[in-house]
Every structure is written in structure tokens, then in C-alpha cells.
Design a protein around this motif. Structure first.
Motif, PDB file in Angstrom:
ATOM      1  N   ASP A   1       0.771  -1.248   0.015  1.00 26.98           N
ATOM      2  CA  ASP A   1      -0.122   0.150   0.032  1.00 26.98           C
ATOM      3  C   ASP A   1       0.963   1.390   0.006  1.00 26.98           C
ATOM      4  OD1 ASP A   1       1.051   0.100   2.517  1.00 26.98           O
ATOM      5  OD2 ASP A   1      -0.749  -0.152   3.527  1.00 26.98           O
ATOM      6  N   GLY A   2       2.136   1.089  -0.287  1.00 27.50           N
ATOM      7  CA  GLY A   2       2.870   2.333  -0.389  1.00 27.50           C
ATOM      8  C   GLY A   2       3.527   2.689   0.866  1.00 27.50           C
ATOM      9  N   ARG A   3       3.459   2.042   1.953  1.00 25.25           N
ATOM     10  CA  ARG A   3       3.753   2.314   3.371  1.00 25.25           C
ATOM     11  C   ARG A   3       5.089   1.393   3.611  1.00 25.25           C
ATOM     12  NH1 ARG A   3      -0.845   2.332   7.599  1.00 25.25           N
ATOM     13  NH2 ARG A   3      -1.215   0.340   6.720  1.00 25.25           N
ATOM     14  N   TYR A   4       5.710   1.687   4.616  1.00 14.29           N
ATOM     15  CA  TYR A   4       7.053   0.892   5.040  1.00 14.29           C
ATOM     16  C   TYR A   4       6.706   0.328   6.315  1.00 14.29           C
ATOM     17  CZ  TYR A   4       8.673   3.417   1.040  1.00 14.29           C
ATOM     18  OH  TYR A   4       8.808   4.132  -0.025  1.00 14.29           O
ATOM     19  N   ALA A   5       7.114  -1.125   6.283  1.00 17.63           N
ATOM     20  CA  ALA A   5       7.372  -1.648   7.772  1.00 17.63           C
ATOM     21  C   ALA A   5       8.852  -1.636   8.215  1.00 17.63           C
ATOM     22  CB  ALA A   5       7.175  -2.968   7.530  1.00 17.63           C
ATOM     23  N   ALA A   6       9.173  -0.894   9.519  1.00 21.09           N
ATOM     24  CA  ALA A   6      10.315  -0.782  10.001  1.00 21.09           C
ATOM     25  C   ALA A   6      10.977  -2.374  10.340  1.00 21.09           C
ATOM     26  CB  ALA A   6      10.367  -0.004  11.384  1.00 21.09           C
ATOM     27  N   GLN A   7      12.063  -2.662  10.196  1.00 20.59           N
ATOM     28  CA  GLN A   7      12.749  -4.140  10.269  1.00 20.59           C
ATOM     29  C   GLN A   7      14.051  -3.799  11.032  1.00 20.59           C
ATOM     30  OE1 GLN A   7      12.990  -5.724   6.505  1.00 20.59           O
ATOM     31  NE2 GLN A   7      11.468  -7.260   7.117  1.00 20.59           N
ATOM     32  N   LEU A   8      14.487  -4.829  11.989  1.00 17.26           N
ATOM     33  CA  LEU A   8      15.747  -4.469  12.637  1.00 17.26           C
ATOM     34  C   LEU A   8      16.519  -6.014  12.606  1.00 17.26           C
ATOM     35  CD1 LEU A   8      17.750  -2.756  14.219  1.00 17.26           C
ATOM     36  CD2 LEU A   8      16.130  -3.283  16.162  1.00 17.26           C
ATOM     37  N   ARG A   9      17.703  -5.905  12.686  1.00 20.66           N
ATOM     38  CA  ARG A   9      18.436  -7.139  12.877  1.00 20.66           C
ATOM     39  C   ARG A   9      19.567  -6.506  13.907  1.00 20.66           C
ATOM     40  NH1 ARG A   9      19.772  -8.608   7.146  1.00 20.66           N
ATOM     41  NH2 ARG A   9      21.298  -9.965   8.082  1.00 20.66           N
ATOM     42  N   VAL A  10      19.962  -7.099  15.014  1.00 20.75           N
ATOM     43  CA  VAL A  10      20.900  -6.929  15.985  1.00 20.75           C
ATOM     44  C   VAL A  10      21.621  -8.043  15.990  1.00 20.75           C
ATOM     45  CG1 VAL A  10      21.467  -6.240  18.082  1.00 20.75           C
ATOM     46  CG2 VAL A  10      19.616  -5.214  16.967  1.00 20.75           C
ATOM     47  N   GLN A  11      23.004  -8.034  15.720  1.00 19.82           N
ATOM     48  CA  GLN A  11      24.043  -9.174  15.625  1.00 19.82           C
ATOM     49  C   GLN A  11      25.057  -8.821  16.420  1.00 19.82           C
ATOM     50  OE1 GLN A  11      25.057  -9.182  11.430  1.00 19.82           O
ATOM     51  NE2 GLN A  11      23.107 -10.410  10.760  1.00 19.82           N
ATOM     52  N   ARG A  12      25.547 -10.071  17.172  1.00 17.34           N
ATOM     53  CA  ARG A  12      26.797  -9.869  17.857  1.00 17.34           C
ATOM     54  C   ARG A  12      28.022 -10.754  17.166  1.00 17.34           C
ATOM     55  NH1 ARG A  12      27.208  -9.432  23.694  1.00 17.34           N
ATOM     56  NH2 ARG A  12      24.924  -9.210  23.777  1.00 17.34           N
ATOM     57  N   ALA A  13      29.039  -9.978  17.284  1.00 22.20           N
ATOM     58  CA  ALA A  13      30.071 -10.635  16.472  1.00 22.20           C
ATOM     59  C   ALA A  13      30.777 -11.789  17.330  1.00 22.20           C
ATOM     60  CB  ALA A  13      31.403  -9.490  16.138  1.00 22.20           C
ATOM     61  N   LEU A  14      31.166 -12.798  16.472  1.00 23.39           N
ATOM     62  CA  LEU A  14      31.759 -13.915  17.462  1.00 23.39           C
ATOM     63  C   LEU A  14      33.527 -13.365  17.419  1.00 23.39           C
ATOM     64  CD1 LEU A  14      30.023 -16.893  15.759  1.00 23.39           C
ATOM     65  CD2 LEU A  14      29.754 -15.763  17.677  1.00 23.39           C
ATOM     66  N   GLY A  15      34.194 -14.273  18.107  1.00 25.30           N
ATOM     67  CA  GLY A  15      35.655 -14.059  18.065  1.00 25.30           C
ATOM     68  C   GLY A  15      36.530 -14.414  16.900  1.00 25.30           C
ATOM     69  N   MET A  16      35.550 -14.269  15.731  1.00 25.71           N
ATOM     70  CA  MET A  16      36.331 -14.814  14.409  1.00 25.71           C
ATOM     71  C   MET A  16      36.319 -14.033  13.520  1.00 25.71           C
ATOM     72  SD  MET A  16      35.942 -18.809  14.212  1.00 25.71           S
ATOM     73  CE  MET A  16      34.491 -19.187  14.791  1.00 25.71           C
ATOM     74  N   LYS A  17      37.079 -14.019  12.419  1.00 23.66           N
ATOM     75  CA  LYS A  17      36.836 -13.047  11.360  1.00 23.66           C
ATOM     76  C   LYS A  17      35.596 -13.066  10.546  1.00 23.66           C
ATOM     77  CE  LYS A  17      38.922 -10.937   7.470  1.00 23.66           C
ATOM     78  NZ  LYS A  17      40.377 -10.124   7.193  1.00 23.66           N
ATOM     79  N   GLY A  18      34.795 -12.219  10.419  1.00 28.61           N
ATOM     80  CA  GLY A  18      33.797 -12.387   9.244  1.00 28.61           C
ATOM     81  C   GLY A  18      32.588 -13.031   9.825  1.00 28.61           C
ATOM     82  N   THR A  19      32.631 -13.312  11.127  1.00 28.00           N
ATOM     83  CA  THR A  19      31.302 -14.161  11.407  1.00 28.00           C
ATOM     84  C   THR A  19      30.425 -13.434  12.427  1.00 28.00           C
ATOM     85  OG1 THR A  19      32.688 -15.369  12.968  1.00 28.00           O
ATOM     86  CG2 THR A  19      32.161 -16.628  10.901  1.00 28.00           C
ATOM     87  N   TYR A  20      29.205 -13.437  12.339  1.00 32.52           N
ATOM     88  CA  TYR A  20      28.403 -12.652  13.167  1.00 32.52           C
ATOM     89  C   TYR A  20      27.301 -13.862  13.687  1.00 32.52           C
ATOM     90  CZ  TYR A  20      30.111  -8.354  11.855  1.00 32.52           C
ATOM     91  OH  TYR A  20      30.633  -7.339  11.410  1.00 32.52           O
ATOM     92  N   ALA A  21      26.914 -14.078  14.761  1.00 32.10           N
ATOM     93  CA  ALA A  21      25.875 -14.760  15.306  1.00 32.10           C
ATOM     94  C   ALA A  21      24.746 -14.024  15.280  1.00 32.10           C
ATOM     95  CB  ALA A  21      26.001 -15.472  16.621  1.00 32.10           C
ATOM     96  N   VAL A  22      23.519 -14.206  14.566  1.00 32.25           N
ATOM     97  CA  VAL A  22      22.328 -13.354  14.748  1.00 32.25           C
ATOM     98  C   VAL A  22      21.585 -13.709  15.770  1.00 32.25           C
ATOM     99  CG1 VAL A  22      20.044 -13.002  13.528  1.00 32.25           C
ATOM    100  CG2 VAL A  22      21.917 -13.463  12.147  1.00 32.25           C
ATOM    101  N   GLU A  23      21.389 -12.570  16.606  1.00 27.71           N
ATOM    102  CA  GLU A  23      20.967 -12.458  17.945  1.00 27.71           C
ATOM    103  C   GLU A  23      19.203 -12.370  17.753  1.00 27.71           C
ATOM    104  OE1 GLU A  23      23.528 -12.424  21.527  1.00 27.71           O
ATOM    105  OE2 GLU A  23      22.566 -10.447  21.187  1.00 27.71           O
ATOM    106  N   GLU A  24      18.998 -11.211  17.278  1.00 22.74           N
ATOM    107  CA  GLU A  24      17.747 -11.078  17.343  1.00 22.74           C
ATOM    108  C   GLU A  24      17.136 -10.422  15.964  1.00 22.74           C
ATOM    109  OE1 GLU A  24      17.055  -9.307  21.895  1.00 22.74           O
ATOM    110  OE2 GLU A  24      19.092  -9.209  20.837  1.00 22.74           O
ATOM    111  N   HIS A  25      16.190 -10.469  15.661  1.00 21.93           N
ATOM    112  CA  HIS A  25      15.594 -10.240  14.499  1.00 21.93           C
ATOM    113  C   HIS A  25      14.016  -9.904  14.513  1.00 21.93           C
ATOM    114  CE1 HIS A  25      15.347 -11.811   9.749  1.00 21.93           C
ATOM    115  NE2 HIS A  25      15.151 -10.398  10.082  1.00 21.93           N
TER     116      HIS A  25
END
Ligand SMILES: [Zn+2]
Length: 127
Positions: free
Chosen positions: A74-98
Motif C-alpha cells: 500500500d505504499g507504506r513501510y515496515a520498520a525492520q531490525l536485525r541486531v547481530q553480535r560478532a563472534l571472536g572470529m573474522k567475518g562471522t556474526y551470530a544473529v541474535e535478534e531479528h
């Protein structure tokens, strides 16, 4: 123990021989050879003895917050959010909340701003 760059976007894992630790006015640090970000170091050696550098423990690993606006039919927008916490390794994230939908907005920028303000609240609460 290798050093890990604290820059969320980088997270390079660096062998000690790869980095040059330097002493600045604020204390010891090294500059990441990949992204050039300053990483603080602590000297835990005995006073008067050889310098022994460790990376300060971070109980809260860096977060990556992705706030987006999803266009609706309908032309409106839904707000979305992802908060990720990095792991102790290169380039990896554990998705925490979505969150798929935090509210509907007429304007994409308002939706993103809303998602970001919720992220700020969340990160504050955990700190
Ligand atoms: Zn880096």
C-alpha cells in the motif's frame, strides 16, 4: 592468543608477529594492518620487567545493527531490525535478534529511524 581487531566490520585475527605494538600517550596499542583501526592493549608485565601485552577483555563483543524499511503493497513501510553480535572470529556474526515488523510508517526514513531507536534502547539495556 592472537589479537582480534575490534572493528566490527573487520574482525581480523592477527598473529602477534603480524602487528606492531606501539606505546602512545594513552597507552599501548596496535593499528590493524587490514583496516587501520586503533586497538588498545594492556601491559600486564611485572613493573620493571619485560612488557607483556594483552588485549583487554571485552565482555560485550561488538554489535552490528541493521535497520531497514521494507516497502509494503500500500505504499507504506515496515520498520525492520536485525541486531547481530560478532563472534571472536573474522567475518562471522551470530544473529541474535531479528524483527520483521516494528511498526508501519508512511515514510521509509521514519521507519529506519524507528528501527534504529529501538536498537539503541536494546543495546543500552544490555550494556
Ligand atoms: Zn581491522
Amino acid at each position: 592468543m592472537p589479537f582480534i581487531c575490534e572493528n566490527v566490520e573487520c574482525r581480523a585475527v592477527l598473529a602477534r608477529g603480524q602487528v606492531r605494538s606501539i606505546r602512545e600517550n594513552e597507552g599501548w596499542c596496535f593499528y590493524c594492518p587490514d583496516c587501520k583501526v586503533r586497538n588498545a592493549l594492556n601491559d600486564v608485565g611485572v613493573p620493571g620487567g619485560p612488557v607483556e601485552l594483552i588485549q583487554p577483555e571485552r565482555s560485550d563483543l561488538p554489535h552490528k545493527v541493521i535497520a531497514t524499511a521494507r516497502p509494503l503493497e500500500d505504499g507504506r513501510y515496515a520498520a525492520q531490525l536485525r541486531v547481530q553480535r560478532a563472534l571472536g572470529m573474522k567475518g562471522t556474526y551470530a544473529v541474535e535478534e531479528h524483527w520483521e515488523q516494528l511498526g508501519i510508517f508512511l515514510d521509509a526514513q521514519e521507519a529506519v529511524a524507528h528501527a534504529k531507536s529501538i536498537a539503541a534502547d536494546l543495546l543500552d539495556r544490555k550494556a
